[in-house]
Design an enzyme around this catalytic site. Structure first.
Site, mmCIF file in Angstrom:
data_model
loop_
_atom_site.group_PDB
_atom_site.id
_atom_site.type_symbol
_atom_site.label_atom_id
_atom_site.label_comp_id
_atom_site.label_asym_id
_atom_site.label_seq_id
_atom_site.Cartn_x
_atom_site.Cartn_y
_atom_site.Cartn_z
ATOM 1 N N ALA A 124 -65.001 38.426 -57.636
ATOM 2 C CA ALA A 124 -65.190 38.764 -56.232
ATOM 3 C C ALA A 124 -65.938 40.088 -56.188
ATOM 4 C CB ALA A 124 -63.840 38.892 -55.535
ATOM 5 N N GLY B 214 -62.566 36.294 -59.832
ATOM 6 C CA GLY B 214 -62.879 35.188 -58.927
ATOM 7 C C GLY B 214 -63.867 34.195 -59.524
ATOM 8 N N GLU C 71 -61.778 31.914 -61.515
ATOM 9 C CA GLU C 71 -61.011 31.084 -60.573
ATOM 10 C C GLU C 71 -61.889 30.016 -59.932
ATOM 11 O OE1 GLU C 71 -59.613 34.653 -58.547
ATOM 12 O OE2 GLU C 71 -57.570 34.015 -58.987
ATOM 13 N N GLU D 74 -58.343 41.369 -63.066
ATOM 14 C CA GLU D 74 -57.949 42.062 -61.836
ATOM 15 C C GLU D 74 -56.953 43.196 -62.079
ATOM 16 O OE1 GLU D 74 -58.112 38.761 -62.183
ATOM 17 O OE2 GLU D 74 -59.077 37.853 -60.432
HETATM 18 C C1 HXC Z 1 -69.483 43.836 -57.567
HETATM 19 C C2 HXC Z 1 -70.398 43.775 -59.672
HETATM 20 C C3 HXC Z 1 -69.314 43.003 -60.138
HETATM 21 C C4 HXC Z 1 -68.304 42.638 -59.212
HETATM 22 C C5 HXC Z 1 -70.662 43.346 -61.769
HETATM 23 N N1 HXC Z 1 -71.197 43.959 -60.710
HETATM 24 N N2 HXC Z 1 -69.529 42.759 -61.447
HETATM 25 N N3 HXC Z 1 -70.463 44.187 -58.386
HETATM 26 N N4 HXC Z 1 -68.429 43.105 -57.937
HETATM 27 N N5 HXC Z 1 -67.257 41.894 -59.557
HETATM 28 C C6 HXC Z 1 -72.443 44.736 -60.663
HETATM 29 C C7 HXC Z 1 -72.307 46.097 -61.293
HETATM 30 O O1 HXC Z 1 -71.730 46.988 -60.402
HETATM 31 C C8 HXC Z 1 -73.732 46.432 -61.596
HETATM 32 O O2 HXC Z 1 -74.375 46.858 -60.408
HETATM 33 C C9 HXC Z 1 -74.332 45.083 -61.976
HETATM 34 O O3 HXC Z 1 -73.442 44.100 -61.425
HETATM 35 C C10 HXC Z 1 -74.388 44.872 -63.468
HETATM 36 O O4 HXC Z 1 -73.098 45.093 -64.031
HETATM 37 P P1 HXC Z 1 -72.832 46.107 -65.244
HETATM 38 O O5 HXC Z 1 -71.417 46.504 -65.169
HETATM 39 O O6 HXC Z 1 -73.851 47.211 -65.237
HETATM 40 O O7 HXC Z 1 -73.127 45.153 -66.477
HETATM 41 P P2 HXC Z 1 -72.442 45.181 -67.919
HETATM 42 O O8 HXC Z 1 -72.347 46.624 -68.405
HETATM 43 O O9 HXC Z 1 -73.208 44.199 -68.739
HETATM 44 O O10 HXC Z 1 -70.950 44.684 -67.710
HETATM 45 C C11 HXC Z 1 -70.690 43.362 -67.251
HETATM 46 C C12 HXC Z 1 -69.204 43.217 -66.796
HETATM 47 C C13 HXC Z 1 -68.878 44.294 -65.755
HETATM 48 C C14 HXC Z 1 -68.283 43.349 -68.015
HETATM 49 C C15 HXC Z 1 -69.053 41.795 -66.229
HETATM 50 O O11 HXC Z 1 -69.878 44.263 -64.727
HETATM 51 C C16 HXC Z 1 -67.550 44.123 -65.119
HETATM 52 O O12 HXC Z 1 -66.540 44.453 -65.701
HETATM 53 N N6 HXC Z 1 -67.552 43.621 -63.877
HETATM 54 C C17 HXC Z 1 -66.343 43.484 -63.089
HETATM 55 C C18 HXC Z 1 -65.492 42.332 -63.610
HETATM 56 C C19 HXC Z 1 -64.205 42.210 -62.794
HETATM 57 O O13 HXC Z 1 -63.372 43.122 -62.788
HETATM 58 N N7 HXC Z 1 -64.065 41.090 -62.092
HETATM 59 C C20 HXC Z 1 -62.904 40.850 -61.288
HETATM 60 C C21 HXC Z 1 -63.174 41.340 -59.915
HETATM 61 S S1 HXC Z 1 -61.735 41.201 -58.918
HETATM 62 P P3 HXC Z 1 -75.287 48.194 -60.348
HETATM 63 O O14 HXC Z 1 -75.633 48.305 -58.895
HETATM 64 O O15 HXC Z 1 -74.475 49.303 -60.894
HETATM 65 O O16 HXC Z 1 -76.455 47.837 -61.221
HETATM 66 C C22 HXC Z 1 -61.719 39.629 -58.469
HETATM 67 C C23 HXC Z 1 -60.593 39.271 -57.544
HETATM 68 C C24 HXC Z 1 -60.581 37.845 -57.330
HETATM 69 O O17 HXC Z 1 -62.501 38.806 -58.802
HETATM 70 C C25 HXC Z 1 -59.479 37.503 -56.410
HETATM 71 C C26 HXC Z 1 -59.905 36.637 -55.321
HETATM 72 C C27 HXC Z 1 -60.488 35.347 -55.655
#
Ligand code: HXC
Length: 260
Positions: free
Chosen positions: A66, A109, A112, A132
């Site tokens: 998400a 998400g 999911e 998360e």
């Molecule tokens: C918003 C995101 C994002 C996310 C990545 N980006 N994931 N933006 N929401 N979930 C964005 C980053 O901010 C970044 O933007 C760009 O995508 C590239 O990501 P990087 O982090 O620079 O890439 P990398 O170093 O290769 O790392 C990849 C990654 C990391 C390991 C996937 O991005 C990451 O940990 N993302 C979050 C994963 C996460 O926690 N997901 C769960 C979310 S909570 P900029 O602008 O800086 O270039 C969730 C709740 C669900 O999903 C519940 C309801 C269904």
């Protein structure tokens, strides 16, 4: 139709393909993206010429979760009153089978979303996880429930409490995905479309009934599920496709299903 965050196409006349297309954010599932996704899926589902739907992302990311930037300042009252994320599960109510073709990150998400599909195919690069907990929250799109059903309590607890990711190979070993395909670029989508084509060649009514029966195994207890299956099986005898399918077998020819 033109969308901002997704692409739609017909790689086969009977298969609809939705490609998440927000590459700079690794396909983070913002509300606008999800609204487009639901609209495209509903359109394919309503199209009689479509027999299966494939959902994919990019080589680098199916979806990284998400949209954290959209969520970070959200208040409880707003989330609760407006049923935040409730529309995510629309995918699970489609009649046509949905195949998720997963490459790269399928996190939070994104994981999911894949778990909501009927079948998951993974490329060897696929990385799944429910991280998360590392950002102070928990799965909200069914991850804790669907993973527990798929891989059991202990493994689900470990994943959901630590946020550690799991590989395509682990996902295959645990039965989260049906198989890991070859490493070539685009391979997982090609395989998913081929799988979709095979399903689309069957009776749509039988496919829909079969999907409903398998889903009953996750929604009902064994006695209810068995009854549901038997009723749906009986129901197929009211269709022309059952008559055609069995006649074709007896006459040693290929069936032509008309989906009635
Ligand atoms: C918003 C995101 C994002 C996310 C990545 N980006 N994931 N933006 N929401 N979930 C964005 C980053 O901010 C970044 O933007 C760009 O995508 C590239 O990501 P990087 O982090 O620079 O890439 P990398 O170093 O290769 O790392 C990849 C990654 C990391 C390991 C996937 O991005 C990451 O940990 N993302 C979050 C994963 C996460 O926690 N997901 C769960 C979310 S909570 P900029 O602008 O800086 O270039 C969730 C709740 C669900 O999903 C519940 C309801 C269904």
């Amino acid at each position: 139709k033109e969308y901002q965050f997704i692409l739609t196409s017909r790689p086969d006349p009977a298969v609809g393909l939705v490609t998440l297309n927000r590459p700079k954010a690794l396909n983070a599932l913002s509300s606008p993206l999800f609204n487009e996704l639901n609209e495209a899926l509903a359109d394919f589902d309503a199209d009689d010429s479509i027999g299966a739907i494939v959902l994919t992302g990019s080589e680098r990311a199916f979806a990284a979760g998400a949209d954290i930037k959209e969520m970070k300042d959200k208040q409880f009252s707003d989330a609760y009153k407006n049923r935040f994320l409730e529309n995510w599960s629309a995918l699970t109510r489609l009649r046509k089978p949905v195949i998720a073709a997963v490459s790269g990150y399928a996190l939070g998400g994104g994981c999911e979303l894949a778990l909501m599909a009927d079948i998951i195919l993974a490329s060897p690069t696929a990385t799944f996880g429910q991280p998360e907990i590392t950002i102070g929250t928990i799965p909200g799109g069914g991850g804790s429930q669907r993973l527990a059903h798929a891989i059991g309590k202990s493994r689900t607890m470990e994943l959901v409490l630590t946020g550690r990711t799991f590989s395509a190979q682990e996902a295959e070993r645990w039965g989260v995905v049906s198989r890991v395909v070859g490493a070539g670029e685009g391979e997982v989508v090609k395989e998913a479309v081929e799988l979709g084509r095979s399903i689309a060649g069957k009776s749509q009514i039988a496919v829909q009934a079969a999907k409903e029966a398998v889903n009953a195994a996750f929604e009902q207890n064994l006695a209810e599920g068995l009854r549901t299956e038997r009723r749906l099986f009986h129901m197929t005898f009211a269709t022309q496709d059952q008559k055609e399918g069995m006649a074709a077998f007896a006459e040693k020819r290929k069936p032509t299903f008309t989906h009635v």
